[in-house]
Design a protein around this motif. Structure first.
Motif, mmCIF file in Angstrom:
data_model
loop_
_atom_site.group_PDB
_atom_site.id
_atom_site.type_symbol
_atom_site.label_atom_id
_atom_site.label_comp_id
_atom_site.label_asym_id
_atom_site.label_seq_id
_atom_site.Cartn_x
_atom_site.Cartn_y
_atom_site.Cartn_z
ATOM 1 N N ASP A 60 11.892 3.725 -16.877
ATOM 2 C CA ASP A 60 11.962 2.280 -16.706
ATOM 3 C C ASP A 60 12.777 1.912 -15.467
ATOM 4 O OD1 ASP A 60 10.429 1.829 -18.911
ATOM 5 O OD2 ASP A 60 12.101 1.339 -20.250
ATOM 6 N N ALA A 61 13.874 2.626 -15.262
ATOM 7 C CA ALA A 61 14.726 2.341 -14.111
ATOM 8 C C ALA A 61 13.974 2.575 -12.802
ATOM 9 C CB ALA A 61 15.980 3.215 -14.161
ATOM 10 N N ARG A 62 13.266 3.682 -12.723
ATOM 11 C CA ARG A 62 12.504 3.960 -11.496
ATOM 12 C C ARG A 62 11.411 2.918 -11.274
ATOM 13 N NH1 ARG A 62 12.953 9.435 -13.466
ATOM 14 N NH2 ARG A 62 14.426 10.624 -12.171
ATOM 15 N N SER B 7 22.808 4.422 -2.864
ATOM 16 C CA SER B 7 21.710 5.383 -2.811
ATOM 17 C C SER B 7 20.845 5.237 -4.062
ATOM 18 C CB SER B 7 22.258 6.810 -2.740
ATOM 19 O OG SER B 7 22.868 7.145 -3.980
ATOM 20 N N PRO B 8 19.572 5.599 -3.971
ATOM 21 C CA PRO B 8 18.712 5.552 -5.162
ATOM 22 C C PRO B 8 19.272 6.373 -6.326
ATOM 23 C CG PRO B 8 17.385 5.849 -3.185
ATOM 24 C CD PRO B 8 18.825 5.970 -2.757
ATOM 25 N N GLU B 9 19.938 7.471 -6.010
ATOM 26 C CA GLU B 9 20.525 8.297 -7.064
ATOM 27 C C GLU B 9 21.631 7.539 -7.809
ATOM 28 O OE1 GLU B 9 18.486 10.627 -4.101
ATOM 29 O OE2 GLU B 9 20.186 9.242 -3.875
ATOM 30 N N THR B 10 22.452 6.808 -7.037
ATOM 31 C CA THR B 10 23.507 6.010 -7.653
ATOM 32 C C THR B 10 22.919 4.886 -8.488
ATOM 33 O OG1 THR B 10 25.087 6.506 -5.885
ATOM 34 C CG2 THR B 10 25.500 4.522 -7.184
ATOM 35 N N VAL C 8 20.730 3.910 -15.949
ATOM 36 C CA VAL C 8 20.600 4.728 -17.151
ATOM 37 C C VAL C 8 21.927 4.752 -17.925
ATOM 38 C CG1 VAL C 8 20.179 7.052 -18.027
ATOM 39 C CG2 VAL C 8 18.740 6.129 -16.201
ATOM 40 N N GLY C 9 23.028 4.990 -17.198
ATOM 41 C CA GLY C 9 24.320 5.164 -17.862
ATOM 42 C C GLY C 9 24.963 3.880 -18.326
ATOM 43 N N ARG C 10 24.802 2.783 -17.567
ATOM 44 C CA ARG C 10 25.504 1.538 -17.900
ATOM 45 C C ARG C 10 24.611 0.514 -18.587
ATOM 46 N NH1 ARG C 10 28.912 0.524 -12.255
ATOM 47 N NH2 ARG C 10 29.860 2.614 -12.125
ATOM 48 N N ASP D 18 28.670 -0.731 1.477
ATOM 49 C CA ASP D 18 28.293 0.533 0.846
ATOM 50 C C ASP D 18 28.979 0.628 -0.509
ATOM 51 O OD1 ASP D 18 27.722 3.112 0.105
ATOM 52 O OD2 ASP D 18 28.946 4.060 1.653
ATOM 53 N N ASN D 19 28.197 0.727 -1.574
ATOM 54 C CA ASN D 19 28.777 0.793 -2.908
ATOM 55 C C ASN D 19 28.513 2.135 -3.584
ATOM 56 O OD1 ASN D 19 30.213 -0.027 -5.131
ATOM 57 N ND2 ASN D 19 28.518 -1.166 -6.039
ATOM 58 N N ASP D 20 28.448 3.186 -2.812
ATOM 59 C CA ASP D 20 28.455 4.546 -3.376
ATOM 60 C C ASP D 20 29.902 5.023 -3.482
ATOM 61 O OD1 ASP D 20 25.774 5.334 -3.915
ATOM 62 O OD2 ASP D 20 25.404 5.456 -1.771
ATOM 63 N N VAL D 21 30.770 4.144 -3.985
ATOM 64 C CA VAL D 21 32.214 4.425 -3.964
ATOM 65 C C VAL D 21 32.851 3.992 -5.278
ATOM 66 C CG1 VAL D 21 32.387 4.199 -1.454
ATOM 67 C CG2 VAL D 21 32.673 2.167 -2.902
#
Length: 204
Positions: free
Chosen positions: A151-153, A133-136, A142-144, A174-177
């Protein structure tokens, strides 16, 4: 041989999936890595880039100054097209060379970040899209990777949409996991790829 195209949006986890596929036994051909190799010092590729863009795109030790070159081409579509006309054929030739060295029953995974954007899906027997997902994606960038949210967006916005990538996918991972769940999903996909590679007829 089974030729697999692997792609996914920035921050979706494509590199992690490619690493897991290699652990399973895949032959990995990394387009980004090859793109760096073909413009190493002393290569015809670097000479061609310097011939077009000038010695100012070199660092003091004679290597390609990627940030400097990027500042030149990404603001000018025509110059970007010229750069691509130099680098892409070299990447293609090296990719074919590596593919030709693989075993007849190998699963060859081409890691291609801009597979969707460049319309490359027909080159492969099947396409795997790593999806998140875009949120992920934003959280990971940002975090990693330490990007700002802005910039990320911006990086996400210039890539193909999630829907466009899924349209060309034969397999979606699916990698929201969590990582352990991703590992199992990749192993399941790998089992199917191996079965298909074994039943594929060698190219004539």
């Amino acid at each position: 041989m089974l030729k697999v195209g692997l792609t996914g949006g920035i921050g979706a986890g494509k590199s992690e999936v490619s690493r897991l596929l290699v652990e399973c036994g895949a032959v990995l051909i990394d387009a980004d890595r090859i793109a760096r190799e073909v413009v190493e010092p002393g290569t015809p590729g670097l000479a061609a880039v310097v011939d077009v863009f000038g010695p100012e795109v070199l660092t003091a030790d004679g290597r390609l100054d990627r940030p400097k070159l990027g500042s030149v081409v990404f603001a000018d579509p025509e110059r970007l097209a010229v750069l691509n006309s130099i680098v892409h054929p070299l990447v293609g030739a090296r990719s074919r060379e590596l593919e030709g060295a693989a075993a007849e029953d190998a699963v060859v995974v081409h890691d291609v970040p801009l597979l969707t954007e460049n319309g490359l899906a027909p080159l492969y027997d099947l396409v795997i899209v790593v999806d998140a997902s875009p949120e992920t994606q934003l959280d990971r960038l940002v975090g990693r990777r330490g990007m700002t949210a802005e910039d990320a967006r911006a990086r996400m916005a210039v890539q193909a949409t999630r829907e466009q990538r899924r349209e060309i996918a034969d397999i979606v991972i699916d990698n929201d996991v969590p990582l352990d769940e991703l590992e199992q999903r990749v192993k399941d996909v790998w089992s199917g790829l191996v079965r298909r590679a074994r039943t594929s007829r060698p190219e004539q």
